[in-house]
Design a protein around this motif. Sequence first.
Motif, PDB file in Angstrom:
ATOM      1  N   THR A 363      30.168  34.566  -2.225  1.00 17.41           N
ATOM      2  CA  THR A 363      30.968  34.091  -1.090  1.00 17.41           C
ATOM      3  C   THR A 363      31.500  32.694  -1.392  1.00 17.41           C
ATOM      4  OG1 THR A 363      28.953  33.261  -0.030  1.00 17.41           O
ATOM      5  CG2 THR A 363      29.683  35.465   0.578  1.00 17.41           C
ATOM      6  N   ALA A 367      35.680  33.385   4.912  1.00 18.13           N
ATOM      7  CA  ALA A 367      36.037  34.779   5.186  1.00 18.13           C
ATOM      8  C   ALA A 367      35.138  35.728   4.402  1.00 18.13           C
ATOM      9  CB  ALA A 367      37.505  35.018   4.836  1.00 18.13           C
ATOM     10  N   THR A 370      31.764  36.150   6.127  1.00 15.88           N
ATOM     11  CA  THR A 370      31.806  37.107   7.239  1.00 15.88           C
ATOM     12  C   THR A 370      31.721  38.539   6.730  1.00 15.88           C
ATOM     13  OG1 THR A 370      33.137  35.573   8.555  1.00 15.88           O
ATOM     14  CG2 THR A 370      33.146  37.894   9.216  1.00 15.88           C
ATOM     15  N   ASN A 373      28.173  39.233   5.288  1.00 16.82           N
ATOM     16  CA  ASN A 373      27.150  39.398   6.327  1.00 16.82           C
ATOM     17  C   ASN A 373      27.276  40.730   7.057  1.00 16.82           C
ATOM     18  OD1 ASN A 373      25.811  36.981   5.898  1.00 16.82           O
ATOM     19  ND2 ASN A 373      27.110  35.837   7.317  1.00 16.82           N
ATOM     20  N   ASN A 374      28.483  41.283   7.084  1.00 15.76           N
ATOM     21  CA  ASN A 374      28.705  42.551   7.782  1.00 15.76           C
ATOM     22  C   ASN A 374      28.391  43.770   6.915  1.00 15.76           C
ATOM     23  OD1 ASN A 374      29.500  41.295  10.160  1.00 15.76           O
ATOM     24  ND2 ASN A 374      31.669  41.262   9.579  1.00 15.76           N
TER      25      ASN A 374
END
Length: 427
Positions: A363, A367, A370, A373-374
Amino acid sequence: RARKSDEDPDDGKILEEQQSDNTSTSEVDKKYQYFIGKDYSNAYQRDFTELEDYTTDSVARTLVPRMPWHDEALVVFGQTARDVARHFIQRWNIHKCETYLKNDSYPFLLPKSYDDVEDLAVENWSDFLESEPFRVNAQNQFFITIAQDSVVRNQLANVLFRRIERAHNNAEKFRIYVVLPLLPGFDNTNAVRAVLYFIMCSITKGDNSLFKRLENAGISPKDYINFFGMRNHDILMGRLVTEIIYVHSKLMIIDDRMAICGSANINDRSLLGNRDSEFCIVINDLEEEDGRFNGEPVRVGKFCSSWRKKIFEMLLGIQFENPNNIDVTDPVSDEFYSYFQDVAKQNTCIYEEVFATMPTDHTKTFAQITAYNNMAKMKDIDPIEAQQKLKGIQGFIVEYPLYFLDEENYLPSVATREGKNFSFHYQ
């Protein structure tokens, strides 16, 4: 909790029984009953407050894993202990003058006089690194040192750069192992971002960082220096969990002959000499034994060498059992240096596959955080398979994510307390 080479025998059974049931069992709960009140803590979730009410929990222990800490410390006797006592007396009397001058409950303290005091002073810590070491092992809570910077002024980065450059020019084997917390230990997001920003600027981010300076000089940084963190995992209330091991040590071991251990961090507050009051002990081994650096026999200090070996064995998970007979005697050799990095990489990959752990080099933007993490996580999709994967973890060592958020400027705004007063509070 020190982890054995294999998982606890009951853990797999507990996980199978509870993967669809979050209720507690005595087998799970008994692991945590010894941490009373605020001793069960996690600084990333909540900092310490209301310490007088120490029996009250500060985090939800059924949901939040306890953060492990790692420290290295010393016990001293004789004349050295007198120095420690005198330092305490000086600190006490300063606070007496500044805060409790008219309060008779806090008296001035007077040190006892001795006739056999030997004054041993270290004039310049950088002399240790400017000499001819083969290997440096450093553990510290911070690594904030930037060359030619308007904010950060300590010169450790320059010392390291010059020593690595000399090793490169002379075709010498020279290794530096640095172990840091994977994230700064604050529950305030702006504080984490501020400290992390300057740590990354010290190592990889920007032209004045140590890695960029070495690369611009035609030197591959990781041939000489690498950064690591520590992580652990366990089962909490029937769920697989992981947490960063917070490295709080302030330790440097050089050539298995000399060590510096104390309170000083690698930042301006500790190293400039006119900020925080720090205390450290310098150990120069007098008793020697045979050692080996880069395959060559050398004489090393008996105490410092044993200390460094014990730390490396703990990091690699071979402190109690060593089925592959991994030899930590020679930390300079290509074979061991590669092995150490390979274990860190393997552990990192397993943790990322099972937990999608943060921070990570995957990462480089907010963005991407996010999206990362999803992602579906193996620990949730298939906890039994995840448990099997985790059996491949060796020790506690993981890679430090040198390029986490590398494409972002995440220094807090000057409108915030952390951005405005960073150099005073954190650096």
